[in-house]
Every structure is written in C-alpha cells, then in structure tokens.
Design an enzyme around this catalytic site. Structure first.
Site, mmCIF file in Angstrom:
data_model
loop_
_atom_site.group_PDB
_atom_site.id
_atom_site.type_symbol
_atom_site.label_atom_id
_atom_site.label_comp_id
_atom_site.label_asym_id
_atom_site.label_seq_id
_atom_site.Cartn_x
_atom_site.Cartn_y
_atom_site.Cartn_z
ATOM 1 N N SER A 257 -9.749 4.126 0.274
ATOM 2 C CA SER A 257 -10.689 5.221 -0.004
ATOM 3 C C SER A 257 -10.086 6.577 0.331
ATOM 4 O O SER A 257 -10.459 7.586 -0.274
ATOM 5 C CB SER A 257 -12.033 5.008 0.693
ATOM 6 O OG SER A 257 -11.906 4.859 2.085
ATOM 7 N N GLY A 258 -9.203 6.643 1.306
ATOM 8 C CA GLY A 258 -8.373 7.827 1.496
ATOM 9 C C GLY A 258 -9.053 9.102 1.977
ATOM 10 O O GLY A 258 -8.443 10.159 1.919
ATOM 11 N N GLY A 259 -10.319 9.003 2.386
ATOM 12 C CA GLY A 259 -11.019 10.205 2.844
ATOM 13 C C GLY A 259 -12.043 10.721 1.843
ATOM 14 O O GLY A 259 -12.683 11.744 2.066
ATOM 15 N N LYS B 54 -2.478 -2.037 -3.137
ATOM 16 C CA LYS B 54 -3.541 -1.203 -2.555
ATOM 17 C C LYS B 54 -3.149 0.254 -2.738
ATOM 18 O O LYS B 54 -2.455 0.837 -1.912
ATOM 19 C CB LYS B 54 -3.707 -1.536 -1.068
ATOM 20 C CG LYS B 54 -4.681 -0.615 -0.336
ATOM 21 C CD LYS B 54 -5.128 -1.198 0.982
ATOM 22 C CE LYS B 54 -5.977 -0.207 1.755
ATOM 23 N NZ LYS B 54 -6.698 -0.812 2.869
ATOM 24 N N GLU C 156 0.821 -1.221 0.000
ATOM 25 C CA GLU C 156 0.000 0.000 0.000
ATOM 26 C C GLU C 156 0.848 1.262 0.000
ATOM 27 O O GLU C 156 1.249 1.755 1.054
ATOM 28 C CB GLU C 156 -0.928 0.013 1.226
ATOM 29 C CG GLU C 156 -1.808 1.272 1.265
ATOM 30 C CD GLU C 156 -2.772 1.334 2.448
ATOM 31 O OE1 GLU C 156 -2.687 0.485 3.344
ATOM 32 O OE2 GLU C 156 -3.594 2.254 2.472
ATOM 33 N N ARG D 165 -12.715 3.737 5.714
ATOM 34 C CA ARG D 165 -13.723 4.771 5.944
ATOM 35 C C ARG D 165 -14.928 4.671 5.016
ATOM 36 O O ARG D 165 -16.058 4.849 5.449
ATOM 37 C CB ARG D 165 -13.070 6.163 5.831
ATOM 38 C CG ARG D 165 -12.299 6.544 7.054
ATOM 39 C CD ARG D 165 -11.365 7.701 6.791
ATOM 40 N NE ARG D 165 -10.210 7.302 5.994
ATOM 41 C CZ ARG D 165 -9.228 8.122 5.634
ATOM 42 N NH1 ARG D 165 -9.284 9.394 5.989
ATOM 43 N NH2 ARG D 165 -8.210 7.691 4.930
HETATM 44 P P1 13P Z 1 -9.307 4.204 3.955
HETATM 45 O O1 13P Z 1 -10.166 3.428 2.993
HETATM 46 O O2 13P Z 1 -10.083 4.843 5.054
HETATM 47 O O3 13P Z 1 -8.363 5.125 3.258
HETATM 48 O O4 13P Z 1 -8.384 3.162 4.704
HETATM 49 C C1 13P Z 1 -7.753 2.190 3.980
HETATM 50 C C2 13P Z 1 -6.593 1.705 4.728
HETATM 51 O O5 13P Z 1 -6.542 0.560 5.102
HETATM 52 C C3 13P Z 1 -5.512 2.634 5.031
HETATM 53 O O6 13P Z 1 -4.348 1.908 5.334
#
Ligand code: 13P
Length: 342
Positions: free
Chosen positions: A261-263, A219, A177, A294
């Site tokens: 999703s990142g916010g 990811k 990721e 999120r």
């Molecule tokens: P989000 O989808 O909230 O960005 O989180 C994904 C995640 O696992 C961050 O490491």
C-alpha cells in the site's frame, strides 16, 4: 521441496480473492507507528498488538497468509499458543520477512540497498522449521533528480533474485518486493517509467538466477503520482497505468501480483485495487491481489492505541479493511461499505 509444492503454495497465497496481511514491521518501524499513537515501545506491547492481529475473528475470510517478523514468528498469545499455530489453525499461511532492512548504497547519494544475504541459507532453514512457507524481501527505489541510477536498480534486482533462488531451494515461496517509493513531487508518468525499468531489471535477474516464476509472488507498488505531486490522477488513471506497466513487464507465469500500500490511505488503496479488478481481472494472467500493512492495519492500530479495552473494536476494523480488499479483488468494493461500517 518439489517445484509442485512451491507452485501450490504460491497459488494458495492469492486464491479465493484473498490477500496477504503484512505484519512484519521491523522494531524501528513498529515503534515509529506506536510513538505516533503514544503506545509504549516495548516488547510486550509489540506482542500484544501482534496477538490482536492474528486472533482477529474472521481474518481468514479475507486473508490467505500473514508476513511475520523474526521476533513475531517466535511469539505466543497470552495463553501460550504460538502465533504460527494460531494462523495455521485458521488456515492462514505463515510467512516471514527475511531481509535485514535498507542501508545507504555506497557511492549513490540518496539511494538504498537492502541487506541480509549473508547467512540467509541457514536462516531460511530455521524459518522453515518454525513453520514459514513463504518469505519476503523488500528493495527500495527512490525517485529524485537523477535517481534511480542504473547501479542502484541493478544491485537491488540482483539481490532480490539471489534471495528468491535461496528461498526456493529451501522450499519457501519468495515474495519479490521492489518498492518504488511514493515520496516526492514526481508525476504518474515518472512513476510509470521507473516502475517499468525496475521490473524489467528484476525479471531479467530472476531469469539469470533461475528462479521458478510459477513459484513466486511479485509485491510491487501501484503506479501512482508522488505524494507531493500537484496533479493527483484519478483512480481509473492509476488502474490503467499500473496494469499497462505490468502487462509489459511481468511474465504470465507469475501466479500473483500482490500490491503493497506504500502510504496510500486505506480507502484509496481499496478503490484503486477495485478499479484494476473491475476493468482488467478477466484480461490479465495473474491475480491482482494485496499484501498490505498500513492499508489494513492503520485504522485498527489507532483504535487500539495500546488499551486492552479497545481490542475488540480494533479487530473489527482490521477484519473490515481486509474484507474491503477482498471485495476489491472481486471488483465489488464501494465507498458505501465504509459508511456502513462507520
Ligand atoms: P505497506 O502496505 O504499509 O506499504 O507495507 C507493505 C510492506 O510489507 C512493506 O514491505
């Protein structure tokens, strides 16, 4: 662990148009989200919330795997069933976040490095014993004036690759990721450029560390304009930029791209994933899937707000968001689904 088993697990993680539920928030991150909703920041509330998630009826219809946190992989339901067992019985593959979060990168103001490589081999062995079949490591890339630097990109890519190689040695599928953050006023093009540069470096390092591409999941962030950018591009622009970027950087051997999703809002994340699949699903070599925290959890967490009386309604929301994203993988998501559920 044979290569065959790694490959089978990686493909199972993105099979049947399903995706991953990231529920691996570290304690500080979990508490930050609890604090906003007035939920007490205690171990019992963290446990109760994670029980709500893993026992969501129908979760397995849209979720192939769940990413747990070190505390969570050891926890049980109120009735005493380990969360790992609850997931296994539902046919959901348990995974584990193994990085130890980010710290400032020395000599690089404004940039971060992920820690957690020391002792990782031994920790992975324990997680395998606890039932994990895949792992996650998140690197963070910040866009700003003069950053990201070459030094930051290289160091993070190298760590991701060393982590991935250790995972595969232990028989765990690594989720790799590299997250280019949405914070800032930068344009879609700037996010594209940084994401492209990041992914090139990550795959060069993965090759250098002899990581089996068929036995990993990427990811990444979607290619999006910064949150404060005055121009917010259309859903189709984001879909085009994202897929173009990955076609140029992600080898065909990788089974799946499972976005974070990142916010983004839950709806926007589903819309963008849907647009990518409508246009490109049959024309790209990897699954365009999801690994959202999120964008799946947030509405449900707000409904729950720490009150046991809200568990059932919160679980309906979690199941709904997961299903929206499964439909998005099929290119069948529409905003009408939101109205129908409301
Ligand atoms: P989000 O989808 O909230 O960005 O989180 C994904 C995640 O696992 C961050 O490491």
């Amino acid at each position: 662990m044979s290569q065959k088993q790694l490959i089978e697990t990686a493909y199972a993680m993105v099979a049947d148009d399903k995706g991953l539920l990231a529920m691996d928030e570290s304690m500080p991150t979990c508490h930050k989200r609890f604090a906003k909703l007035g939920i007490p920041e205690t171990e019992e509330y963290r446990r109760a919330y994670r029980e709500l998630l893993v026992t969501t009826p129908g979760l397995n219809e849209s979720i192939s795997g769940a990413i747990l946190f070190d505390e969570t992989i050891r926890q049980k339901t109120q009735e005493g069933t380990p969360f790992v067992q609850v997931l296994q019985e539902a046919g959901i593959i348990p995974g584990i976040k193994v990085d130890k979060s980010t710290k400032p990168l020395a000599g690089h103001p404004g940039e971060k490095i992920t820690e957690g490589l020391d002792g990782l081999r031994e920790r992975l062995e324990e997680y395998v014993q606890l039932g994990a079949r895949f792992a996650k490591w998140r690197a963070v890339i910040t866009i700003g004036e003069g950053i990201p630097s070459q030094g930051c990109l290289e160091a993070n890519a190298h760590l991701l690759a060393r982590y991935a190689a250790l995972c595969q040695e232990a028989g765990l599928v690594p989720i790799v990721e590299p997250e280019v953050l949405m914070d800032g006023a930068h344009s879609l093009q700037r996010c594209y450029d940084v994401t492209e540069q990041t992914l090139r470096m990550v795959f060069a390092q993965l090759a250098a560390q002899r990581v089996l591409l068929e036995g990993m999941i990427l990811k990444p962030n979607m290619v999006v304009p910064g949150l404060e950018c005055p121009k917010q591009n259309s859903v189709d622009d984001v879909a085009d930029a994202t897929v173009t970027c990955f076609r140029r950087t992600v080898p065909a051997a990788v089974p799946g791209v499972a976005f974070l999703s990142g916010g983004q809002s839950s709806e926007l994340a589903s819309e963008r994933l849907n647009a990518m699949n409508v246009k490109y699903k049959s024309r790209v070599p990897w699954a365009l899937a999801y690994s959202f925290a999120r964008a799946i959890q947030q509405p449900g967490m707000s409904i729950w707000a720490g009150d046991p009386a809200n568990v059932e309604t919160a679980q309906k929301s979690i199941a709904h968001r997961a299903k929206c994203n499964r439909d998005a993988r099929r290119g069948e998501y529409s905003s009408a689904m939101e109205e129908a559920s409301a």
